[in-house]
Motif scaffolding. Structure first.
Motif, PDB file in Angstrom:
ATOM      1  N   PHE A   1      -2.894  10.204  -9.813  1.00  0.00           N
ATOM      2  CA  PHE A   1      -2.379   8.977 -10.407  1.00  0.00           C
ATOM      3  C   PHE A   1      -1.454   9.336 -11.562  1.00  0.00           C
ATOM      4  O   PHE A   1      -1.791  10.197 -12.387  1.00  0.00           O
ATOM      5  N   GLU A   2      -0.302   8.682 -11.641  1.00  0.00           N
ATOM      6  CA  GLU A   2       0.646   8.870 -12.748  1.00  0.00           C
ATOM      7  C   GLU A   2       1.114   7.481 -13.173  1.00  0.00           C
ATOM      8  O   GLU A   2       2.144   6.979 -12.734  1.00  0.00           O
ATOM      9  N   ILE A   3       0.326   6.839 -14.048  1.00  0.00           N
ATOM     10  CA  ILE A   3       0.524   5.443 -14.386  1.00  0.00           C
ATOM     11  C   ILE A   3       0.900   5.324 -15.860  1.00  0.00           C
ATOM     12  O   ILE A   3       0.272   5.927 -16.727  1.00  0.00           O
TER      13      ILE A   3
ATOM     14  N   TRP B   1      -3.778  17.187   2.687  1.00  0.00           N
ATOM     15  CA  TRP B   1      -3.085  15.914   2.605  1.00  0.00           C
ATOM     16  C   TRP B   1      -2.978  15.517   1.133  1.00  0.00           C
ATOM     17  O   TRP B   1      -3.929  15.640   0.370  1.00  0.00           O
ATOM     18  N   HIS B   2      -1.815  15.011   0.757  1.00  0.00           N
ATOM     19  CA  HIS B   2      -1.565  14.628  -0.642  1.00  0.00           C
ATOM     20  C   HIS B   2      -1.124  13.172  -0.696  1.00  0.00           C
ATOM     21  O   HIS B   2      -0.260  12.742   0.062  1.00  0.00           O
ATOM     22  N   ILE B   3      -1.723  12.448  -1.622  1.00  0.00           N
ATOM     23  CA  ILE B   3      -1.327  11.063  -1.895  1.00  0.00           C
ATOM     24  C   ILE B   3      -1.056  10.962  -3.391  1.00  0.00           C
ATOM     25  O   ILE B   3      -1.899  11.326  -4.218  1.00  0.00           O
ATOM     26  N   HIS B   4       0.131  10.456  -3.733  1.00  0.00           N
ATOM     27  CA  HIS B   4       0.559  10.393  -5.130  1.00  0.00           C
ATOM     28  C   HIS B   4       0.902   8.943  -5.469  1.00  0.00           C
ATOM     29  O   HIS B   4       1.685   8.303  -4.773  1.00  0.00           O
ATOM     30  N   ILE B   5       0.286   8.411  -6.538  1.00  0.00           N
ATOM     31  CA  ILE B   5       0.494   7.026  -6.959  1.00  0.00           C
ATOM     32  C   ILE B   5       1.151   7.053  -8.333  1.00  0.00           C
ATOM     33  O   ILE B   5       0.603   7.607  -9.281  1.00  0.00           O
TER      34      ILE B   5
ATOM     35  N   THR C   1       5.439   2.608 -13.150  1.00  0.00           N
ATOM     36  CA  THR C   1       6.401   2.617 -14.257  1.00  0.00           C
ATOM     37  C   THR C   1       6.783   1.193 -14.644  1.00  0.00           C
ATOM     38  O   THR C   1       6.597   0.250 -13.865  1.00  0.00           O
ATOM     39  N   ILE C   2       7.329   1.072 -15.870  1.00  0.00           N
ATOM     40  CA  ILE C   2       7.880  -0.189 -16.364  1.00  0.00           C
ATOM     41  C   ILE C   2       9.324   0.057 -16.752  1.00  0.00           C
ATOM     42  O   ILE C   2       9.607   0.977 -17.528  1.00  0.00           O
TER      43      ILE C   2
ATOM     44  N   ASN D   1      10.289  -5.035 -15.737  1.00  0.00           N
ATOM     45  CA  ASN D   1       9.834  -5.040 -14.348  1.00  0.00           C
ATOM     46  C   ASN D   1       8.832  -3.901 -14.163  1.00  0.00           C
ATOM     47  O   ASN D   1       9.010  -2.809 -14.712  1.00  0.00           O
ATOM     48  N   TRP D   2       7.798  -4.176 -13.379  1.00  0.00           N
ATOM     49  CA  TRP D   2       6.838  -3.123 -13.062  1.00  0.00           C
ATOM     50  C   TRP D   2       7.066  -2.655 -11.625  1.00  0.00           C
ATOM     51  O   TRP D   2       7.474  -3.427 -10.757  1.00  0.00           O
ATOM     52  N   GLN D   3       6.787  -1.374 -11.404  1.00  0.00           N
ATOM     53  CA  GLN D   3       6.921  -0.804 -10.065  1.00  0.00           C
ATOM     54  C   GLN D   3       5.799   0.200  -9.837  1.00  0.00           C
ATOM     55  O   GLN D   3       5.435   0.950 -10.748  1.00  0.00           O
ATOM     56  N   ILE D   4       5.264   0.215  -8.621  1.00  0.00           N
ATOM     57  CA  ILE D   4       4.231   1.180  -8.223  1.00  0.00           C
ATOM     58  C   ILE D   4       4.660   1.781  -6.888  1.00  0.00           C
ATOM     59  O   ILE D   4       5.000   1.057  -5.943  1.00  0.00           O
ATOM     60  N   THR D   5       4.655   3.114  -6.825  1.00  0.00           N
ATOM     61  CA  THR D   5       5.071   3.839  -5.618  1.00  0.00           C
ATOM     62  C   THR D   5       3.899   4.664  -5.105  1.00  0.00           C
ATOM     63  O   THR D   5       3.276   5.425  -5.858  1.00  0.00           O
TER      64      THR D   5
END
Length: 617
Positions: free
Chosen positions: A489-491, A523-527, A530-531, A535-539
């Motif tokens: 997680f990188e929030i 397997w890698h999952i990256h979340i 950013t603001i 506006n907020w965005q989540i990838t």
């Protein structure tokens, strides 16, 4: 109290006038700068081209003279006859004035030499006179003047320079030539220019000097003709590397000294330079071309004011025409604003008379007849508005009901049966292997997920809560797959308290798991969250095999169909993850939503969602 400067007519007139002034001014200035640059460039090119063409014409004339000297130099017959002619003479014969004092063999040599030199000069006569000198005191002439003569080398100013210049030519500055003047009808003494070269025998030993002469006026005829056609425009001077003025003749050196001095700092590749006339103090443009062949410099001098006179005339005409067009355009904008204002006043009275109790009443439409179709249509639209208002209100209520229904269906359609099936099967396998602690942890996570999914207390949750249960969902699968599955997680901490639609991140992770587990681990999952600019965005990105093109095309077709029809589709329980997210974002954020699908450069795919931040009251 109404402000007269805020009425429609004034605003329209002011707006139209400003638009016309700004656009027209920018356009005129751009055209003027463009055309003025062309005119200036053409003007400066003209003096540069004049200097270049003048220098080339002078080179051509001197090259013709030089060609004759080379023909003589490389003619063994000429050199042999000249040596034979001079070798048999006595001192008295050298001063003789008639051919009778010349021995017969020398007479024959003289005749042959005269014939060959006549051929060297040619019928076009690029030179008017040829002289062959020995190093004693004998000279043979052919051209306008013929025959042998004597000369004193010590009295010739060119002798030392020519004899020391072993391999090159020497161009003598113009001098009065009384000998050649007598062959012309003019009473004035004519000037001539001479070109000298040494010529050698077959043993490369200097045998004598060849001189060719040409009338000064013939060499500079092109300049004279040009100045006759343009008596009050350019001034042209020609000077050599010793700063000696060659053209025009008999001019005061000091008058042209500033221009000659300027040449020392002048780049021959430049088109021109600016100089101040020492007498008139007027700005002048100076263009100089240097010839490597003659070592002469051609300088073109012209008043900057005269050269750029067409540019000044163009500027005055442009300003005059621009002012006339601008005045006409502003008057046109005034009458246009006035014509629009009168029908608007009538429409205003119609709107002012509409009352709530008139809804549903459809009076007979009255024509405005303003001459403007748009205003006439607007007038009729306001008259019929009361009958359409009820339908619009019904459509709005229906749309709100459909939106609420879509939200409810979206919240009830999130739980993928495959997730429950896979989790229960994993628990069964772990039970057979007596993995009690893992079963307990998985059951707790599953219980929390079911409680979170089934809760309907609120349609929105903060990002921190959504991420918390998303991590629980990932942990369920990590218990199953172990170290094969990795996540991060990188929030941005500033976005944790923001409210977003419930169950909008977990389906993205579920979708990523579905694709990533189809390839070999790890397997890698990256979340990432950013603001940016309110506006907020989540990838959510993965390193899986990426989306199937057919599935993506199908998703985009459904989205396009929704955008065109504005009708919500029936949501199924399975297979609607990404479309479900798109619909809820659309309902929540409208045009400010973010929904992107992309392929990662290092493999896999990523899905980005987002929306604007709603300020709490």
């Amino acid at each position: 109290m109404l402000n007269k400067f805020k009425n429609i007519q004034t605003i329209l007139f002011t707006t139209y006038s400003l638009i016309i002034i700004i656009v027209f001014t920018v356009l005129v200035v751009w055209i003027y700068l463009w055309v003025s640059d062309l005119l200036r460039e053409n003007a400066t090119d003209s003096i540069y081209n004049l200097a270049q063409s003048t220098q080339e014409k002078l080179d051509l004339e001197i090259q013709k003279m030089d060609a004759v000297t080379l023909d003589v130099m490389y003619s063994n017959l000429v050199k042999d006859l000249f040596i034979e002619y001079t070798s048999g003479k006595t001192e008295e014969q050298l001063h003789a004035s008639t051919s009778k004092s010349i021995p017969m063999n020398n007479f024959e040599s003289s005749k042959e030499l005269a014939d060959i030199l006549a051929i060297a000069i040619g019928p076009s006569r690029p030179v008017d006179q040829v002289y062959l000198y020995d190093f004693m005191n004998s000279v043979y002439a052919n051209g306008i003047e013929n025959g042998h003569q004597s000369y004193d080398p010590t009295k010739e100013d060119w002798y030392k320079t020519v004899t020391e210049n072993k391999k090159g030519k020497f161009i003598h500055p113009p001098v009065p030539d009384e000998k050649m003047s007598k062959f012309l009808s003019s009473n004035q003494v004519q000037y001539s220019i001479s070109l000298f070269r040494l010529f050698y025998d077959q043993e490369n030993v200097a045998q004598g000097i060849v001189e060719v002469k040409q009338y000064y006026n013939h060499i500079f005829k092109s300049i004279m003709d040009y100045l006759d056609r343009n008596p009050n425009r350019e001034k042209i001077i020609v000077f050599d590397d010793s700063n000696h003025i060659i053209y025009p003749l008999n001019m005061n050196q000091s008058d042209y000294e500033p221009y000659i001095t300027k040449y020392s700092n002048y780049n021959n590749d430049d088109k021109y330079t600016i100089i101040t006339n020492p007498t008139t103090k007027e700005k002048e443009m100076l263009s100089i071309k240097h010839s490597q062949f003659t070592r002469w410099n051609v300088a073109i001098i012209i008043s900057e004011k005269k050269l750029l006179a067409p540019l000044s005339l163009f500027a005055k005409r442009t300003v005059f025409v621009a002012i006339l067009i601008l005045i006409f355009a502003i008057l046109l904008s005034f009458f246009s604003a006035k014509r629009i204002t009168l029908p608007i006043l009538k429409i205003h009275r119609t709107i002012r008379n509409i009352r709530l109790e008139d809804i549903g009443y459809n009076p007979t439409p009255q024509q405005l007849n303003s001459g403007l179709n748009e205003l006439d249509q607007l007038h009729l639209s306001f008259i019929n508005m009361n009958s359409r208002l009820k339908n619009s209100m019904n459509e709005l209520l229906l749309s709100q009901a459909q939106e609420l229904q879509s939200k409810m269906i979206a919240l009830q359609s999130q739980m993928n049966p495959h997730f429950l099936y896979n989790t229960i099967m994993t628990i069964r396998i772990m039970a057979e292997e007596n993995m009690n602690s893992q079963i307990i942890e998985m059951s707790d996570n599953l219980s929390d997920m079911l409680r979170y999914i089934s809760s309907d207390e609120s349609l929105e949750v903060d990002i921190a809560t959504e991420l918390h249960y998303t991590e629980k969902y990932i942990n369920i699968h990590q218990i199953r797959y172990g170290s094969q599955l990795q996540y991060s997680f990188e929030i941005d901490p500033n976005m944790l308290d923001l409210k977003i639609p419930k169950l909008i991140i977990q389906p993205l992770v579920e979708n990523a798991l579905k694709f990533v587990t189809r390839k070999a681990s790890p397997w890698h999952i990256h979340i990432v969250g950013t603001i940016t600019n309110n506006n907020w965005q989540i990838t959510v990105s993965d390193n899986g095999l990426g989306f199937n093109d057919q599935q993506l095309n199908l998703l985009y077709e459904k989205i396009e169909k929704i955008e065109q029809s504005k009708i919500m589709p029936g949501l199924k329980l399975n297979g609607m993850g990404l479309l479900n997210i798109y619909l809820r974002l659309k309902l929540q954020y409208q045009a400010k939503m973010v929904f992107r699908i992309a392929y990662n450069s290092n493999g896999g795919a990523s899905v980005t969602i987002g929306g604007f931040i709603v300020e709490e009251e």
